[in-house]
Write a protein that holds these residues in place. Structure first.
Motif, PDB file in Angstrom:
ATOM      1  N   TRP A 117     -10.712  -4.951  14.935  1.00  0.00           N
ATOM      2  CA  TRP A 117     -11.003  -4.151  13.746  1.00  0.00           C
ATOM      3  C   TRP A 117     -11.909  -4.922  12.788  1.00  0.00           C
ATOM      4  O   TRP A 117     -12.932  -4.428  12.324  1.00  0.00           O
ATOM      5  CB  TRP A 117      -9.678  -3.797  13.061  1.00  0.00           C
ATOM      6  CG  TRP A 117      -9.836  -3.011  11.806  1.00  0.00           C
ATOM      7  CD1 TRP A 117      -9.832  -3.486  10.536  1.00  0.00           C
ATOM      8  CD2 TRP A 117     -10.024  -1.593  11.686  1.00  0.00           C
ATOM      9  NE1 TRP A 117     -10.004  -2.475   9.640  1.00  0.00           N
ATOM     10  CE2 TRP A 117     -10.125  -1.295  10.328  1.00  0.00           C
ATOM     11  CE3 TRP A 117     -10.119  -0.553  12.617  1.00  0.00           C
ATOM     12  CZ2 TRP A 117     -10.309  -0.003   9.845  1.00  0.00           C
ATOM     13  CZ3 TRP A 117     -10.302   0.736  12.139  1.00  0.00           C
ATOM     14  CH2 TRP A 117     -10.393   0.998  10.775  1.00  0.00           C
ATOM     15  N   ALA A 118     -11.555  -6.184  12.542  1.00  0.00           N
ATOM     16  CA  ALA A 118     -12.316  -6.993  11.580  1.00  0.00           C
ATOM     17  C   ALA A 118     -13.734  -7.236  12.091  1.00  0.00           C
ATOM     18  O   ALA A 118     -14.694  -7.211  11.320  1.00  0.00           O
ATOM     19  CB  ALA A 118     -11.597  -8.317  11.336  1.00  0.00           C
ATOM     20  N   ASP A 153      -4.099  -5.247   6.921  1.00  0.00           N
ATOM     21  CA  ASP A 153      -2.674  -5.520   6.713  1.00  0.00           C
ATOM     22  C   ASP A 153      -1.780  -4.448   7.323  1.00  0.00           C
ATOM     23  O   ASP A 153      -0.574  -4.603   7.384  1.00  0.00           O
ATOM     24  CB  ASP A 153      -2.369  -5.649   5.225  1.00  0.00           C
ATOM     25  CG  ASP A 153      -2.906  -6.949   4.662  1.00  0.00           C
ATOM     26  OD1 ASP A 153      -2.666  -7.250   3.498  1.00  0.00           O
ATOM     27  OD2 ASP A 153      -3.587  -7.663   5.421  1.00  0.00           O
ATOM     28  N   TYR A 154      -2.383  -3.316   7.710  1.00  0.00           N
ATOM     29  CA  TYR A 154      -1.583  -2.236   8.287  1.00  0.00           C
ATOM     30  C   TYR A 154      -1.684  -2.223   9.818  1.00  0.00           C
ATOM     31  O   TYR A 154      -1.153  -1.344  10.464  1.00  0.00           O
ATOM     32  CB  TYR A 154      -2.033  -0.881   7.721  1.00  0.00           C
ATOM     33  CG  TYR A 154      -1.661  -0.726   6.266  1.00  0.00           C
ATOM     34  CD1 TYR A 154      -2.492  -1.204   5.264  1.00  0.00           C
ATOM     35  CD2 TYR A 154      -0.461  -0.138   5.898  1.00  0.00           C
ATOM     36  CE1 TYR A 154      -2.151  -1.088   3.932  1.00  0.00           C
ATOM     37  CE2 TYR A 154      -0.114  -0.014   4.558  1.00  0.00           C
ATOM     38  CZ  TYR A 154      -0.962  -0.480   3.583  1.00  0.00           C
ATOM     39  OH  TYR A 154      -0.616  -0.362   2.271  1.00  0.00           O
ATOM     40  N   SER A 214     -15.247  -0.801  -3.191  1.00  0.00           N
ATOM     41  CA  SER A 214     -14.048  -0.242  -2.592  1.00  0.00           C
ATOM     42  C   SER A 214     -14.136  -0.233  -1.061  1.00  0.00           C
ATOM     43  O   SER A 214     -13.126  -0.356  -0.389  1.00  0.00           O
ATOM     44  CB  SER A 214     -13.805   1.170  -3.112  1.00  0.00           C
ATOM     45  OG  SER A 214     -14.939   1.944  -2.938  1.00  0.00           O
ATOM     46  N   TRP A 215     -15.345  -0.133  -0.517  1.00  0.00           N
ATOM     47  CA  TRP A 215     -15.458  -0.110   0.942  1.00  0.00           C
ATOM     48  C   TRP A 215     -15.072  -1.440   1.540  1.00  0.00           C
ATOM     49  O   TRP A 215     -14.343  -1.502   2.526  1.00  0.00           O
ATOM     50  CB  TRP A 215     -16.884   0.269   1.361  1.00  0.00           C
ATOM     51  CG  TRP A 215     -17.165   1.706   1.132  1.00  0.00           C
ATOM     52  CD1 TRP A 215     -17.936   2.235   0.137  1.00  0.00           C
ATOM     53  CD2 TRP A 215     -16.643   2.824   1.851  1.00  0.00           C
ATOM     54  NE1 TRP A 215     -17.937   3.605   0.208  1.00  0.00           N
ATOM     55  CE2 TRP A 215     -17.146   3.990   1.253  1.00  0.00           C
ATOM     56  CE3 TRP A 215     -15.791   2.939   2.948  1.00  0.00           C
ATOM     57  CZ2 TRP A 215     -16.834   5.263   1.707  1.00  0.00           C
ATOM     58  CZ3 TRP A 215     -15.485   4.204   3.408  1.00  0.00           C
ATOM     59  CH2 TRP A 215     -16.004   5.355   2.787  1.00  0.00           C
ATOM     60  N   GLN A 229     -13.203  -3.618   0.265  1.00  0.00           N
ATOM     61  CA  GLN A 229     -11.774  -3.807   0.076  1.00  0.00           C
ATOM     62  C   GLN A 229     -10.972  -2.938   1.023  1.00  0.00           C
ATOM     63  O   GLN A 229      -9.969  -3.359   1.574  1.00  0.00           O
ATOM     64  CB  GLN A 229     -11.450  -3.393  -1.332  1.00  0.00           C
ATOM     65  CG  GLN A 229     -10.724  -4.452  -2.021  1.00  0.00           C
ATOM     66  CD  GLN A 229     -10.566  -4.054  -3.435  1.00  0.00           C
ATOM     67  OE1 GLN A 229     -10.812  -2.911  -3.820  1.00  0.00           O
ATOM     68  NE2 GLN A 229     -10.145  -4.976  -4.223  1.00  0.00           N
ATOM     69  N   ALA A 230     -11.468  -1.705   1.204  1.00  0.00           N
ATOM     70  CA  ALA A 230     -10.769  -0.772   2.079  1.00  0.00           C
ATOM     71  C   ALA A 230     -10.641  -1.374   3.475  1.00  0.00           C
ATOM     72  O   ALA A 230      -9.578  -1.336   4.084  1.00  0.00           O
ATOM     73  CB  ALA A 230     -11.527   0.543   2.136  1.00  0.00           C
ATOM     74  N   MET A 231     -11.736  -1.959   3.969  1.00  0.00           N
ATOM     75  CA  MET A 231     -11.710  -2.543   5.314  1.00  0.00           C
ATOM     76  C   MET A 231     -10.717  -3.696   5.359  1.00  0.00           C
ATOM     77  O   MET A 231      -9.943  -3.832   6.296  1.00  0.00           O
ATOM     78  CB  MET A 231     -13.100  -3.074   5.666  1.00  0.00           C
ATOM     79  CG  MET A 231     -14.167  -2.012   5.776  1.00  0.00           C
ATOM     80  SD  MET A 231     -15.697  -2.827   6.316  1.00  0.00           S
ATOM     81  CE  MET A 231     -16.914  -1.683   5.806  1.00  0.00           C
ATOM     82  N   GLY A 264     -15.426  -5.252  13.975  1.00  0.00           N
ATOM     83  CA  GLY A 264     -16.136  -3.989  13.738  1.00  0.00           C
ATOM     84  C   GLY A 264     -16.544  -3.849  12.287  1.00  0.00           C
ATOM     85  O   GLY A 264     -17.647  -3.396  11.975  1.00  0.00           O
ATOM     86  N   CYS A 265     -15.645  -4.270  11.384  1.00  0.00           N
ATOM     87  CA  CYS A 265     -15.965  -4.178   9.948  1.00  0.00           C
ATOM     88  C   CYS A 265     -17.185  -5.028   9.638  1.00  0.00           C
ATOM     89  O   CYS A 265     -18.045  -4.649   8.839  1.00  0.00           O
ATOM     90  CB  CYS A 265     -14.793  -4.658   9.101  1.00  0.00           C
ATOM     91  SG  CYS A 265     -13.391  -3.548   9.184  1.00  0.00           S
ATOM     92  N   HIS A 321      -8.126  -4.340   3.317  1.00  0.00           N
ATOM     93  CA  HIS A 321      -6.731  -3.917   3.148  1.00  0.00           C
ATOM     94  C   HIS A 321      -6.179  -3.283   4.415  1.00  0.00           C
ATOM     95  O   HIS A 321      -5.006  -3.435   4.733  1.00  0.00           O
ATOM     96  CB  HIS A 321      -6.619  -2.927   1.986  1.00  0.00           C
ATOM     97  CG  HIS A 321      -6.745  -3.598   0.656  1.00  0.00           C
ATOM     98  ND1 HIS A 321      -6.408  -2.990  -0.531  1.00  0.00           N
ATOM     99  CD2 HIS A 321      -7.159  -4.842   0.324  1.00  0.00           C
ATOM    100  CE1 HIS A 321      -6.631  -3.821  -1.511  1.00  0.00           C
ATOM    101  NE2 HIS A 321      -7.090  -4.944  -1.025  1.00  0.00           N
ATOM    102  N   GLU A 322      -7.036  -2.548   5.124  1.00  0.00           N
ATOM    103  CA  GLU A 322      -6.588  -1.837   6.323  1.00  0.00           C
ATOM    104  C   GLU A 322      -6.025  -2.831   7.344  1.00  0.00           C
ATOM    105  O   GLU A 322      -5.103  -2.507   8.083  1.00  0.00           O
ATOM    106  CB  GLU A 322      -7.779  -1.053   6.898  1.00  0.00           C
ATOM    107  CG  GLU A 322      -7.395   0.158   7.708  1.00  0.00           C
ATOM    108  CD  GLU A 322      -6.702   1.238   6.886  1.00  0.00           C
ATOM    109  OE1 GLU A 322      -6.047   2.083   7.488  1.00  0.00           O
ATOM    110  OE2 GLU A 322      -6.795   1.218   5.639  1.00  0.00           O
ATOM    111  N   ALA A 370     -20.078  -3.228  10.757  1.00  0.00           N
ATOM    112  CA  ALA A 370     -20.338  -2.120   9.833  1.00  0.00           C
ATOM    113  C   ALA A 370     -21.073  -2.622   8.604  1.00  0.00           C
ATOM    114  O   ALA A 370     -22.006  -1.980   8.115  1.00  0.00           O
ATOM    115  CB  ALA A 370     -19.016  -1.468   9.431  1.00  0.00           C
TER     116      ALA A 370
END
Lengths: 77, 571
Positions: free
Chosen positions: B50-51, B39-40, B29-30, B32-34, B53-54, B36-37, B57
């Motif tokens: 953001w990506a 798209d917002y 889920s983590w 995926q969470a990154m 950083g992901c 999916h985020e 991470a």
């Protein structure tokens, strides 16, 4: 209250590279819970949202109190 | 985001995917969470930051799970300064340290041991297994062997880009039907891939294989009378299976549509297929949509034959009511049917009321394997039987007659109908039910469907009470949800039957609308669930679409559907 990752990042000023490891660690320690939220509009994927668990909240409050206490100690010193 | 994604956005997506791939030990889920985020985040360069950083991470997460680095305070600096170098370094360390390597997709060919395979078909079959990670986020958590059959096209050389057929269920086997599948290909010029989904057929794990038998024994009793006692017995049977599975070291979180979709992606890689055409039927549409959402670049076309409702799922009994009403309305419009059976809907309601007052003892064909070949027909059992028959267009001509016979208590006529048409259908259905792995069914549904955690109100319909309400809350927690590939560019065909008791045609149309401009929707009159199985017109349209997705679909055969040849009332 449930919060999104990106919103948390904006609010705390933490970049995703710092934020997610923190969230993961909090989650592993049982301090944070997460769930999937259905998208607000069609065409978007479901979104992961987070909030502190009861333990997490208690710990946060404890730390807040400690911080306040430390500040006071600093002032007094 | 209808416009073509910018270069930054594409790069951001690549980085996010890389991050997901690098995140081996955290829950899926983590990752995926990154992703999916992303798209917002409207701003492309913010998305890229953001990506990136992901990705960092995920490196950090990987490092903290890596014993040699976990206690070093400087890891953050190391990770940020040389992420790519570390990726290579880590890969080298993994080899040198003799650690378990993550499993790689590989097709292990075996001999074909399948029933009903003729000498003509045998040379076209390749059978084998593909070992998939039990948990894609924990490559070291063991593997499941999945049974895979490749059916070469009768016409060689076959066209590139084979078809992968994803069957319904969840919980039903597939490779056992390879001989039938070889005779009825979806796109005859292409090879066909069949996979037993994890926990079904010949694929591991064998999750409570005896549950189907135990439940089947209880099923008719439950159908006959959905009492609290029957409900409690059924619940206890499921939970005993759950305890047994956990006792065997299985993790019930290793199930769900997303993991099944990842299994198929793993199989695709193992078979070294660049892109394939996906044909999902019934629950298979759920897997197919999720696969398209997660791996759009690997899918050339997708056919969704008879939608299995996405969340939020309407109450099943209401869908069945609508399908039955549509069938009754068809009878009312048909001269012959309305003459023989005026107001069939009312007759049906009266029949239920009469059976409620006084159940009938009915003789059934021996293949239904009932004690003394007799069944006590209660109102709820009769409702279950009529619901089952709505799946089968071959039963439609007889259905009004059956309702009338039960209404009139005219058991001789009923016996004839049962013996000739309905008996074989119901017997085949019971046999199919016996091969379904009900534990896998529960394992997948309980991960996918949050509504099964809700309580049904007192006095809920028997059809709804036979679902997994009251079981899932104690089975496992909710998993990542099945997905609808909204806005996908993958050409999509949605097929719906007029009398479908699983998804109303309006719901299937709604799914097509959600998918958007790449989806085409075709409704088939006088068909229930599983369009292609019962409609030559549907089979032809699907095959045309798979071979030529860019061409305009010729759906004129749907207008030439012959009326149902209703049997007249016997005198």
């Amino acid at each position: 209250m449930w919060r999104h990752g990106y919103d948390l990042s904006k609010e705390t000023g933490l970049k995703s590279g710092t934020l997610y490891p923190l969230l993961m660690r909090l989650s592993e320690q049982g301090l944070l819970e997460s769930r999937w939220q259905e998208p607000e509009r069609s065409g978007l994927p479901p979104r992961h949202v987070y909030r502190l668990t009861a333990t997490g909240l208690a710990l946060a409050r404890e730390q807040e109190l400690e911080a306040v206490a430390a500040e006071r100690a600093g002032v007094l010193a | 985001m209808n416009a073509a994604p910018s270069r930054s956005r594409r790069l951001a997506l690549t980085l996010a995917r890389h991050a997901a791939w690098m995140l081996p030990s955290a829950p899926s889920s983590w990752a995926q969470a990154m992703r999916h985020e992303l798209d917002y985040i409207a701003d492309d360069s913010a998305a890229l930051r953001w990506a990136f950083g992901c990705m960092l991470a995920s490196y950090k997460a990987r490092l903290t799970h890596w014993p040699r680095f976990s206690r070093r305070p400087a890891w953050r600096h190391v990770a940020t300064s040389g992420a790519l170098m570390l990726l290579i370094g880590l890969a080298l360390q993994e080899r040198a340290g003799g650690q378990t390597e993550p499993p790689r997709p590989d097709f292990d060919e075996t001999t074909c041991d399948l029933p009903g395979v003729s000498t003509e078909i045998r040379p076209r079959l390749r059978c084998g297994t593909v070992s998939v990670p039990r948990n894609y986020d924990k490559p070291d958590a063991g593997r499941f062997k999945l049974a895979v059959v490749v059916i070469k096209s009768e016409q060689q050389p076959s066209w590139p880009e084979p078809v992968v057929y994803i069957n319904g269920g969840p919980g039903s086997p597939l490779t056992v039907y390879a001989a039938h599948q070889a005779r009825t290909p979806y796109a005859p010029r292409r090879d066909l891939i069949l996979v037993d989904q994890r926990g079904t057929g010949q694929s591991e794990p064998g999750l409570c294989p005896d549950l189907a038998g135990k439940l089947l024994e209880a099923a008719l009793a439950f159908a006959a009378s959905a009492t609290e006692e029957a409900f409690a017995t059924r619940q206890a049977t499921y939970l005993a299976c759950r305890d047994q599975a956990i006792g065997r070291g299985l993790d019930l979180r290793d199930f769900g549509t997303q993991v099944t979709a990842e299994d198929l992606e793993w199989v695709r890689k193992a078979l070294q297929i660049a892109r394939w055409n996906v044909y999902g039927e019934s629950y298979g549409t759920t897997v197919a949509m999720t696969l398209v959402a997660l791996h759009p670049d690997t899918v050339r076309t997708v056919v969704l034959d008879s939608i299995y409702p996405p969340n939020p799922v309407p109450l099943w009994s209401t869908t069945v009511n609508d399908a039955r009403d549509a069938f009754f309305a068809n009878c009312a419009r048909d001269n012959g049917c309305s003459m023989s059976f005026p107001n069939l809907a009312e007759t049906y309601r009266e029949t239920l009321a009469r059976l409620d007052q006084k159940p009938l003892l009915v003789t059934v064909p021996p293949q239904m394997r009932q004690p003394d070949d007799r069944v006590i027909l209660t109102a709820s059992l009769f409702e279950a039987v009529v619901t089952n028959l709505l799946y089968y267009p071959t039963a439609y001509p007889t259905l009004p007659h059956v309702i009338q016979s039960v209404h009139d208590g005219e058991l001789q006529g009923l016996g004839q109908s049962l013996g000739q048409v309905l008996g074989p259908i119901l017997a085949a259905q019971l046999a199919a039910a016996a091969t379904q792995n009900r534990a896998t069914h529960a394992a997948v549904e309980c991960r996918d469907r949050p509504h099964y955690r809700q309580h049904l109100p007192a006095g809920a319909h028997g059809l709804d009470r036979r679902q997994l309400y009251g079981i899932c809350a104690r089975w496992s927690d909710v998993g990542p949800p099945p997905l609808v590939p909204a806005g996908t560019r993958v050409p999509t065909l949605v097929l719906a039957g007029q009398f479908d008791p699983v998804a109303r045609p309006a719901l299937s149309r709604h799914v097509a609308d959600l998918i958007g401009g790449s989806a085409r929707f075709v409704e088939f009159p006088l068909v229930g669930h599983n369009v292609r199985q019962f409609s030559a017109c549907g089979a032809r349209i699907a095959a045309d679409f798979i071979d030529h997705p860019a061409q305009k679909l010729d759906t004129s055969c749907t207008d030439r559907t012959s009326p149902i040849p209703f049997l007249p009332k016997r005198r």
